[in-house]
Design an enzyme around this catalytic site. Structure first.
Site, PDB file in Angstrom:
ATOM      1  N   MET A   1      35.833  -3.801 106.904  1.00  0.00           N
ATOM      2  CA  MET A   1      36.312  -4.337 106.298  1.00  0.00           C
ATOM      3  C   MET A   1      35.780  -5.470 105.830  1.00  0.00           C
ATOM      4  SD  MET A   1      36.739  -6.726 110.298  1.00  0.00           S
ATOM      5  CE  MET A   1      34.875  -6.127 110.543  1.00  0.00           C
TER       6      MET A   1
ATOM      7  N   GLN B   1      45.340 -11.173 109.803  1.00  0.00           N
ATOM      8  CA  GLN B   1      44.417 -12.732 108.970  1.00  0.00           C
ATOM      9  C   GLN B   1      45.637 -13.595 108.554  1.00  0.00           C
ATOM     10  OE1 GLN B   1      41.576 -11.406 106.118  1.00  0.00           O
ATOM     11  NE2 GLN B   1      40.241 -10.366 107.374  1.00  0.00           N
TER      12      GLN B   1
ATOM     13  N   THR C   1      31.303  -8.409 107.698  1.00  0.00           N
ATOM     14  CA  THR C   1      32.128  -8.994 106.870  1.00  0.00           C
ATOM     15  C   THR C   1      31.554 -10.586 107.627  1.00  0.00           C
ATOM     16  OG1 THR C   1      34.683  -9.925 106.062  1.00  0.00           O
ATOM     17  CG2 THR C   1      33.836  -8.837 108.645  1.00  0.00           C
ATOM     18  N   ASN C   2      31.568 -11.548 106.475  1.00  0.00           N
ATOM     19  CA  ASN C   2      31.737 -12.932 106.624  1.00  0.00           C
ATOM     20  C   ASN C   2      33.011 -13.634 107.072  1.00  0.00           C
ATOM     21  OD1 ASN C   2      29.189 -14.361 104.969  1.00  0.00           O
ATOM     22  ND2 ASN C   2      29.687 -12.635 104.094  1.00  0.00           N
ATOM     23  N   THR C   3      34.414 -13.151 106.321  1.00  0.00           N
ATOM     24  CA  THR C   3      35.239 -13.931 107.072  1.00  0.00           C
ATOM     25  C   THR C   3      35.696 -13.538 108.905  1.00  0.00           C
ATOM     26  OG1 THR C   3      36.271 -13.509 105.343  1.00  0.00           O
ATOM     27  CG2 THR C   3      37.809 -13.536 106.722  1.00  0.00           C
TER      28      THR C   3
ATOM     29  N   CYS D   1      30.930 -13.606 100.736  1.00  0.00           N
ATOM     30  CA  CYS D   1      32.095 -11.857 100.741  1.00  0.00           C
ATOM     31  C   CYS D   1      30.684 -11.098 100.875  1.00  0.00           C
ATOM     32  CB  CYS D   1      33.024 -12.037 100.005  1.00  0.00           C
ATOM     33  SG  CYS D   1      34.153 -11.461 100.518  1.00  0.00           S
ATOM     34  N   THR D   2      31.442  -9.809 101.577  1.00  0.00           N
ATOM     35  CA  THR D   2      30.246  -8.685 101.101  1.00  0.00           C
ATOM     36  C   THR D   2      30.926  -7.536 100.498  1.00  0.00           C
ATOM     37  OG1 THR D   2      31.249  -7.277 103.273  1.00  0.00           O
ATOM     38  CG2 THR D   2      29.189  -8.826 103.679  1.00  0.00           C
ATOM     39  N   GLU D   3      31.447  -8.709 100.131  1.00  0.00           N
ATOM     40  CA  GLU D   3      32.060  -7.667  98.536  1.00  0.00           C
ATOM     41  C   GLU D   3      31.189  -7.989  97.423  1.00  0.00           C
ATOM     42  OE1 GLU D   3      34.176  -5.773 102.089  1.00  0.00           O
ATOM     43  OE2 GLU D   3      34.470  -7.319 101.277  1.00  0.00           O
TER      44      GLU D   3
END
Length: 235
Positions: free
Chosen positions: A5, A47, A78-80, A192-194
């Site tokens: 994700m 989401q 993932t943060n979200t 955000c992990t990206e």
């Protein structure tokens, strides 16, 4: 690890955890990891539809399966999706390492009080992230203005999650950071992990806290502590 994700950042988690383990132990030692990489398109559909209950039921099942497989802790990579961390973690018995707490402790340790949070719109606009930083760590995070929030969000989903890294997008993020700096922020959370694929400490003179790397390091710390506890247990 509950990954996928997106898989772009999950690959960073895997690499980061193994590099930290090799640094600690040397030689051919690598991390003993259980990972379920989910189909991100399903998660994104939930989401967009606001069907967070479906997402929490699904990720909770994934977590239970990891526990059955022998995992000692769970990372939601993932943060979200930490918006539903409590609902997910209630479905299994092993600890969930919460990315907001990991980040908050790192900020607090060096005296940061007013970070800029760069993340998806869900993370920037919903209360779960900033409220937890405030209540648990005494940190009051800022977010960009509405136009920059949308731009930051779109770059994450349309580019970074697809492995696209563009200089023009880097400038958008740098611009948002400069505005926040002028408004009094003292640091930047890559929430955000990206985002670490696009920007990092070289893009600002403010301290940068990369949630992906912090989360990975916390997992290694936890695993090493667990191993030491086992060694101390009586035969």
């Amino acid at each position: 690890m509950i990954g996928g994700m997106s898989w772009e950042s999950t690959a960073v988690y895997y690499k980061e955890i193994n590099e930290l383990v090799r640094k600690r132990f040397g030689g051919l030692v690598s991390a003993d990891i259980l990972m379920r990489s989910v189909d991100f398109s399903e998660i994104v559909a939930w989401q967009k539809a606001g069907q967070w209950d479906k997402a929490s039921a699904y990720l909770g099942q994934v977590g239970r399966n990891l526990q059955r497989g022998g995992a000692d802790c769970v990372l939601i990579c993932t943060n979200t999706m930490h918006m539903i961390a409590n609902e997910v973690s209630a479905q299994f018995d092993i600890p969930l390492i919460h990315i907001v707490d990991v980040t908050g402790r790192s900020l607090k340790a060096v005296g940061m009080k007013r970070p800029l949070l760069l993340a998806t719109r869900y993370t920037m606009e919903q209360g779960f992230y900033r409220d937890r930083l405030e209540s648990e760590h005494g940190i009051s995070a800022m977010v960009p203005d509405a136009a920059d929030r949308q731009a930051v969000h779109d770059i994450i989903f349309d580019e970074l999650c697809c492995g696209i890294v563009q200089d023009a997008s880097r400038e958008v993020y740098r611009g948002a950071i400069e505005k926040a700096k002028a408004a009094g922020c003292d640091s930047v959370i890559l929430g955000c992990t990206e985002i670490g694929l696009l920007i990092g400490p070289a893009d600002t003179d403010l301290p940068v806290f990369d949630s992906t790397k912090l989360h990975a390091a916390a997992a290694v710390d936890f695993a090493c502590a667990e191993d030491q506890d086992r060694l101390r247990e009586p035969a």
